[in-house]
Design a protein around this motif. Structure first.
Motif, PDB file in Angstrom:
ATOM      1  N   SER A  57      44.622  43.418  47.547  1.00  0.00           N
ATOM      2  CA  SER A  57      43.682  42.702  46.694  1.00  0.00           C
ATOM      3  C   SER A  57      44.404  41.486  46.135  1.00  0.00           C
ATOM      4  CB  SER A  57      43.210  43.603  45.544  1.00  0.00           C
ATOM      5  OG  SER A  57      42.313  42.904  44.705  1.00  0.00           O
ATOM      6  N   THR A  58      43.767  40.330  46.263  1.00  0.00           N
ATOM      7  CA  THR A  58      44.297  39.108  45.687  1.00  0.00           C
ATOM      8  C   THR A  58      43.253  38.566  44.724  1.00  0.00           C
ATOM      9  OG1 THR A  58      43.414  37.765  47.497  1.00  0.00           O
ATOM     10  CG2 THR A  58      45.694  38.511  47.705  1.00  0.00           C
ATOM     11  N   GLY A  59      43.722  37.908  43.693  1.00  0.00           N
ATOM     12  CA  GLY A  59      42.776  37.396  42.714  1.00  0.00           C
ATOM     13  C   GLY A  59      43.315  36.216  41.954  1.00  0.00           C
ATOM     14  N   TYR A  82      38.135  35.390  40.433  1.00  0.00           N
ATOM     15  CA  TYR A  82      37.898  35.533  41.867  1.00  0.00           C
ATOM     16  C   TYR A  82      38.779  36.686  42.335  1.00  0.00           C
ATOM     17  CZ  TYR A  82      38.412  34.821  46.872  1.00  0.00           C
ATOM     18  OH  TYR A  82      38.456  35.013  48.229  1.00  0.00           O
ATOM     19  N   ARG A  84      39.470  39.145  45.903  1.00  0.00           N
ATOM     20  CA  ARG A  84      39.209  39.462  47.303  1.00  0.00           C
ATOM     21  C   ARG A  84      39.988  40.723  47.633  1.00  0.00           C
ATOM     22  NH1 ARG A  84      42.291  39.061  51.104  1.00  0.00           N
ATOM     23  NH2 ARG A  84      41.659  39.374  53.211  1.00  0.00           N
ATOM     24  N   GLU A  86      40.673  43.743  50.781  1.00  0.00           N
ATOM     25  CA  GLU A  86      40.472  44.259  52.129  1.00  0.00           C
ATOM     26  C   GLU A  86      39.839  45.637  52.014  1.00  0.00           C
ATOM     27  OE1 GLU A  86      44.490  44.418  53.585  1.00  0.00           O
ATOM     28  OE2 GLU A  86      44.570  42.265  53.932  1.00  0.00           O
ATOM     29  N   THR A 124      30.301  39.127  47.667  1.00  0.00           N
ATOM     30  CA  THR A 124      30.065  38.820  49.073  1.00  0.00           C
ATOM     31  C   THR A 124      30.874  39.771  49.934  1.00  0.00           C
ATOM     32  OG1 THR A 124      29.815  36.492  48.485  1.00  0.00           O
ATOM     33  CG2 THR A 124      30.180  36.997  50.807  1.00  0.00           C
ATOM     34  N   GLN A 125      30.218  40.328  50.921  1.00  0.00           N
ATOM     35  CA  GLN A 125      30.873  41.222  51.866  1.00  0.00           C
ATOM     36  C   GLN A 125      30.988  40.476  53.192  1.00  0.00           C
ATOM     37  OE1 GLN A 125      28.800  44.896  52.047  1.00  0.00           O
ATOM     38  NE2 GLN A 125      30.108  45.744  53.645  1.00  0.00           N
ATOM     39  N   THR A 126      32.202  40.435  53.751  1.00  0.00           N
ATOM     40  CA  THR A 126      32.388  39.745  55.027  1.00  0.00           C
ATOM     41  C   THR A 126      33.027  40.676  56.039  1.00  0.00           C
ATOM     42  OG1 THR A 126      34.565  38.879  54.418  1.00  0.00           O
ATOM     43  CG2 THR A 126      32.672  37.492  53.915  1.00  0.00           C
ATOM     44  N   ASP A 142      36.090  42.542  54.261  1.00  0.00           N
ATOM     45  CA  ASP A 142      36.533  42.121  52.933  1.00  0.00           C
ATOM     46  C   ASP A 142      35.366  42.101  51.966  1.00  0.00           C
ATOM     47  OD1 ASP A 142      39.264  41.392  53.733  1.00  0.00           O
ATOM     48  OD2 ASP A 142      38.319  39.700  54.751  1.00  0.00           O
ATOM     49  N   GLU A 144      34.456  39.986  48.361  1.00  0.00           N
ATOM     50  CA  GLU A 144      34.849  38.915  47.447  1.00  0.00           C
ATOM     51  C   GLU A 144      33.934  38.955  46.239  1.00  0.00           C
ATOM     52  OE1 GLU A 144      34.658  35.173  49.461  1.00  0.00           O
ATOM     53  OE2 GLU A 144      36.411  35.607  50.687  1.00  0.00           O
ATOM     54  N   ARG A 146      33.143  36.865  42.739  1.00  0.00           N
ATOM     55  CA  ARG A 146      33.317  35.640  41.959  1.00  0.00           C
ATOM     56  C   ARG A 146      32.472  35.808  40.714  1.00  0.00           C
ATOM     57  NH1 ARG A 146      35.121  31.528  45.665  1.00  0.00           N
ATOM     58  NH2 ARG A 146      34.989  32.314  47.781  1.00  0.00           N
TER      59      ARG A 146
END
Length: 187
Positions: A57-59, A82, A84, A86, A124-126, A142, A144, A146
């Protein structure tokens, strides 16, 4: 004027309260250059944490301050987050995942005791598939998040705590003081 001497005392106090938050040892926090032109004063940090199943997880958490106030913020301090993370394919298949991701933030803010208004954002799911000679896993999923909210005052420790808890929750870390089955500490 530029430089720390020109910063309003209220902004300096808000930044100091964010920096005062003790983080979990799993979290790696770095101060970074804040975005320009969003507000007269800004502060930013990034965070990174890896969960028990190696999800990353990055933010980024940004504090914006306009001493004149901004009507859209309904205040003088705005926090922008923000995150994100995995996902494993099983979790990524959950149709309620966006709602769950948003609940991580809402619950983190509530549990931390952060005083805020005007909370809004997106989840958002990607899903990405790699083909040919591109390196990396064949598929990645991933999530995300926001979001932004207005802090009611300059005491931002609870807001920082909520952000760090959100990061930990996103990768599946248990609450502080709780161990996952099969983990032992210090022995």
């Amino acid at each position: 004027m530029t430089g720390i001497a020109a910063e309003p005392e209220l902004f300096r106090r808000a930044v100091a309260t964010l920096k005062s938050v003790r983080t979990r040892p799993e979290l790696e926090i770095t101060e970074v250059r804040p975005p320009q032109r969003l507000a007269p004063w800004a502060y930013a940090m990034t965070a990174e944490v890896t969960g028990p199943s190696d999800e990353l997880s990055t933010g980024r958490l940004v504090l914006l301050h306009d001493p004149e106030g901004v009507d859209a913020w309904d205040g003088v301090f705005r926090l922008v987050a923000y995150v994100r993370v995995e996902l494993d394919p099983e979790l990524a298949a959950d149709p309620l995942l966006p709602e769950v991701g948003w609940s991580w933030l809402a619950e983190s803010l509530e549990v931390s005791g952060a005083h805020f208004t005007a909370l809004g954002g997106t989840v958002t799911q990607t899903s990405s598939a790699r083909f040919g000679d591109i390196s990396g896993p064949a598929r990645t999923d991933d999530l995300e998040l926001r979001a932004s909210w207005t802090a009611e005052d300059a005491e931002l420790a609870a807001h920082g705590t909520a952000f760090y808890d959100l990061m930990a929750t996103a990768v599946g870390l248990p609450p502080v003081g709780v161990s996952l089955f099969g983990q032992r500490s210090g022995h």
